[in-house]
Structures are given as structure tokens and as C-alpha cells.
Design a protein around this motif. Structure first.
Motif, PDB file in Angstrom:
ATOM      1  N   LYS A  32      49.519  70.646  47.948  1.00  8.48           N
ATOM      2  CA  LYS A  32      48.334  69.812  47.731  1.00  8.48           C
ATOM      3  C   LYS A  32      47.680  69.392  49.034  1.00  8.48           C
ATOM      4  N   ARG A  33      47.648  70.323  49.991  1.00 12.64           N
ATOM      5  CA  ARG A  33      46.907  70.085  51.225  1.00 12.64           C
ATOM      6  C   ARG A  33      45.414  70.081  50.933  1.00 12.64           C
ATOM      7  N   MET A  34      44.648  69.411  51.784  1.00 11.51           N
ATOM      8  CA  MET A  34      43.209  69.386  51.619  1.00 11.51           C
ATOM      9  C   MET A  34      42.515  70.512  52.366  1.00 11.51           C
ATOM     10  N   VAL A  35      43.232  71.130  53.289  1.00  9.13           N
ATOM     11  CA  VAL A  35      42.693  72.252  54.061  1.00  9.13           C
ATOM     12  C   VAL A  35      43.725  73.370  54.086  1.00  9.13           C
ATOM     13  N   ILE A  36      43.278  74.573  54.389  1.00  3.11           N
ATOM     14  CA  ILE A  36      44.180  75.702  54.552  1.00  3.11           C
ATOM     15  C   ILE A  36      44.399  75.924  56.051  1.00  3.11           C
ATOM     16  N   PHE A  80      42.256  74.956  44.061  1.00  2.53           N
ATOM     17  CA  PHE A  80      41.598  76.079  44.723  1.00  2.53           C
ATOM     18  C   PHE A  80      40.774  75.547  45.893  1.00  2.53           C
ATOM     19  N   PHE A  81      40.475  76.434  46.845  1.00  2.00           N
ATOM     20  CA  PHE A  81      39.742  76.048  48.041  1.00  2.00           C
ATOM     21  C   PHE A  81      38.399  76.770  48.086  1.00  2.00           C
ATOM     22  N   VAL A  82      37.381  76.060  48.568  1.00  2.00           N
ATOM     23  CA  VAL A  82      36.052  76.648  48.699  1.00  2.00           C
ATOM     24  C   VAL A  82      35.438  76.248  50.035  1.00  2.00           C
ATOM     25  N   ASN A  83      34.402  76.968  50.435  1.00  4.93           N
ATOM     26  CA  ASN A  83      33.607  76.600  51.598  1.00  4.93           C
ATOM     27  C   ASN A  83      32.500  75.644  51.173  1.00  4.93           C
ATOM     28  N   ALA A  84      31.932  74.961  52.143  1.00 10.33           N
ATOM     29  CA  ALA A  84      30.913  73.949  51.845  1.00 10.33           C
ATOM     30  C   ALA A  84      29.699  74.538  51.133  1.00 10.33           C
ATOM     31  N   ASP A  85      29.335  75.796  51.470  1.00 15.77           N
ATOM     32  CA  ASP A  85      28.139  76.381  50.859  1.00 15.77           C
ATOM     33  C   ASP A  85      28.344  76.779  49.394  1.00 15.77           C
ATOM     34  N   ASP A 134      36.265  70.046  54.493  1.00 12.59           N
ATOM     35  CA  ASP A 134      35.962  68.710  55.019  1.00 12.59           C
ATOM     36  C   ASP A 134      36.844  67.635  54.379  1.00 12.59           C
ATOM     37  N   GLU A 135      37.895  68.093  53.668  1.00  5.45           N
ATOM     38  CA  GLU A 135      38.940  67.239  53.112  1.00  5.45           C
ATOM     39  C   GLU A 135      38.518  66.459  51.867  1.00  5.45           C
ATOM     40  N   TRP A 136      37.396  66.859  51.246  1.00  2.96           N
ATOM     41  CA  TRP A 136      37.043  66.263  49.963  1.00  2.96           C
ATOM     42  C   TRP A 136      37.783  66.989  48.844  1.00  2.96           C
ATOM     43  N   GLU A 137      38.147  66.232  47.834  1.00  5.51           N
ATOM     44  CA  GLU A 137      38.840  66.784  46.671  1.00  5.51           C
ATOM     45  C   GLU A 137      37.986  66.536  45.433  1.00  5.51           C
ATOM     46  N   LYS A 196      38.058  61.425  48.689  1.00  7.10           N
ATOM     47  CA  LYS A 196      38.654  61.864  49.945  1.00  7.10           C
ATOM     48  C   LYS A 196      39.990  61.137  50.074  1.00  7.10           C
ATOM     49  N   PRO A 197      41.068  61.719  49.541  1.00  3.04           N
ATOM     50  CA  PRO A 197      42.333  60.995  49.413  1.00  3.04           C
ATOM     51  C   PRO A 197      43.118  60.792  50.701  1.00  3.04           C
ATOM     52  N   GLY A 198      42.691  61.420  51.797  1.00  2.00           N
ATOM     53  CA  GLY A 198      43.378  61.201  53.068  1.00  2.00           C
ATOM     54  C   GLY A 198      44.797  61.736  53.095  1.00  2.00           C
TER      55      GLY A 198
END
Length: 246
Positions: free
Chosen positions: A141-145, A4-9, A44-47, A69-71
Motif C-alpha cells: 500500500k505504498r503511495m508511489v512506485i 493501481f498506479f497512474v500518472n497525473a495526466d 504525487d502521493e494522492w490516494e 493524502k494519507p501520508g
């Protein structure tokens, strides 16, 4: 493991809050329960590997077990400027472009586009396209949308691309694979790239000339004519191969 994806806040010390449609998806569709583990990505590409703590009708809270941060993202930001195709081809293009590492997709209305989208119909399409991009990002399994932007006119798309380091326009009248290889192999990791793909009827010569005036380099993808849904994905595949790092 579901992602799932979330925002930094939404990331707090030691825990993450999941909001929006994913709450219903986790609780009602996937029927997950507290104690189950999930993956959460931020822009920010952290998992984060997390364990679900609570599930309510409004939010899911998860305890952070590990962060890394798997890059997985390409070192270059690639924007696909895709002229509107007929039917549901855009959905396939978006899905596969996300899998191949594109950063952003911009629908473009060029002269020979058969499809005309305006107003509420255009907004509805863009909303659906973004949902497809999110689903593809989770699956691959992308780090960003990757974002699907609003539909732009041809000139607006060229203006947007002016900020990119490299601008490419596959064109059936381009000559020579030698020149194309030289252009593509000169792209360095970290450079931003814009790829402009024409509609089913191809570009008008005036459109190609205008693109070249704006810094686009014409390239060939071979001696065969590729469909619009194939040309962009072929170009992205080549770029992924050239830019992907160990």
C-alpha cells in the motif's frame, strides 16, 4: 481492495483512466466488473477511492468517490545503492526494500561482484526488477512506485549519491555502536539518504576509502557479519524506525 498506479495526466475531473498492463489484469485476471471499487494512487502521493465505470480492451475508466493524502510515505527520500548479488537475491532485496519505504534502488557493479550484467541481459533484469518493485508497492500500500535504475559502475553510484544529504556505508571493519548510533540518530525527517551496500565478497578497502572521500560515513551493524541481502534491509529497518512519523 485492489490498488493501481497512474500518472497525473490520467486523472481527469471526476474520473481516472487506467491504461497498460493493468487493463488486462483488471478485466481478465481479476475478472472485475463495472460497479466494483478500487484504490488508485498517483506519484504525487494522492490516494483515490474509485468505482469502475467501464472496461474495454484498451482502458478502464473509474469514477472518483473520495480523494485523500494519507501520508504513508516516509518523510525522507532513501536511495539504496545495492551491489549486485548472486542468484535471485536482488529480487528479494527489491521486494523488501520497497516494503520498508525506500524511494529508489540502484544496482551497482563493484569490484567483487560475481554477477556481470551488460546489454540486453542487463536491460531485461532491470525491467523485471521494476515489475517486482511495482508489485511490492501495491502489496504494501505504498503511495508511489520506487524506481529501480539502470546498473551503474561503482564510481557512477558514488557520483549519484553526492546530491544526498546523508550517505551511509555499512562496513564490517567499522568500530563502535556508539558512533553509529550518533550518526543514525542525527538524521532528520526530510533529509535525503543514500545507503551503499557491498556484494557477497564485501568492499575492497580502496572502495571504502573512495566512498569516505565522497562523504559516506561508515557505520557498523553489530559484531556479526551480515549477508548482503540482510545488511541493506537491516539499515532500512533502522531508518524506517527513526524517521517514521505519527
Amino acid at each position: 481492495m485492489y490498488r493501481f498506479f497512474v500518472n497525473a495526466d490520467q486523472i481527469q475531473e471526476g474520473s481516472i483512466r487506467i491504461l497498460g498492463d493493468d487493463v488486462n489484469h483488471i478485466g481478465s485476471v481479476l475478472r472485475m466488473r463495472p460497479g466494483e471499487e478500487i484504490l488508485i494512487s498517483s506519484q504525487d502521493e494522492w490516494e483515490y477511492t474509485c468505482r469502475i465505470k467501464t472496461i474495454t480492451g484498451e482502458e478502464v475508466t473509474a469514477e472518483i468517490l473520495d480523494a485523500q493524502k494519507p501520508g504513508k510515505e516516509l518523510p525522507s527520500k532513501i536511495v539504496l545503492l545495492q551491489c549486485l548479488p548472486k542468484g535471485d537475491k536482488m529480487e528479494l532485496i527489491i521486494q523488501k526494500a520497497v516494503e520498508l519505504g525506500v524511494t529508489e534502488i540502484i544496482p551497482v557493479a563493484s569490484k567483487r561482484c560475481v554477477v556481470k550484467l551488460e546489454g540486453k541481459r542487463a536491460a531485461s533484469k532491470v525491467t523485471r526488477w521494476n515489475a517486482i518493485a511495482e508489485s511490492a508497492a501495491k502489496q504494501s500500500k505504498r503511495m508511489v512506485i520506487p524506481k529501480v535504475g539502470d546498473i551503474l559502475s561503482y564510481r557512477e553510484a558514488l557520483a549519484l549519491a553526492e546530491t544526498k544529504d546523508v550517505r551511509l556505508i555499512p562496513y564490517e571493519r567499522s568500530e563502535g555502536m556508539t558512533g553509529t548510533r550518533k550518526v543514525l540518530e542525527s538524521i532528520r525527517p526530510g533529509q535525503s539518504v543514500a545507503v551503499l551496500i557491498g556484494p557477497e565478497g564485501g568492499f575492497e578497502e580502496k572502495e571504502v576509502s573512495l566512498a569516505m572521500e565522497k562523504g559516506f560515513e561508515p557505520i557498523t551493524l553489530g559484531k556479526r557479519i551480515l549477508r548482503t541481502e540482510t545488511a541493506g534491509l537491516t539499515t532500512l529497518s533502522i531508518l524506517m524506525y527513526l524517521l517514521e512519523q505519527d
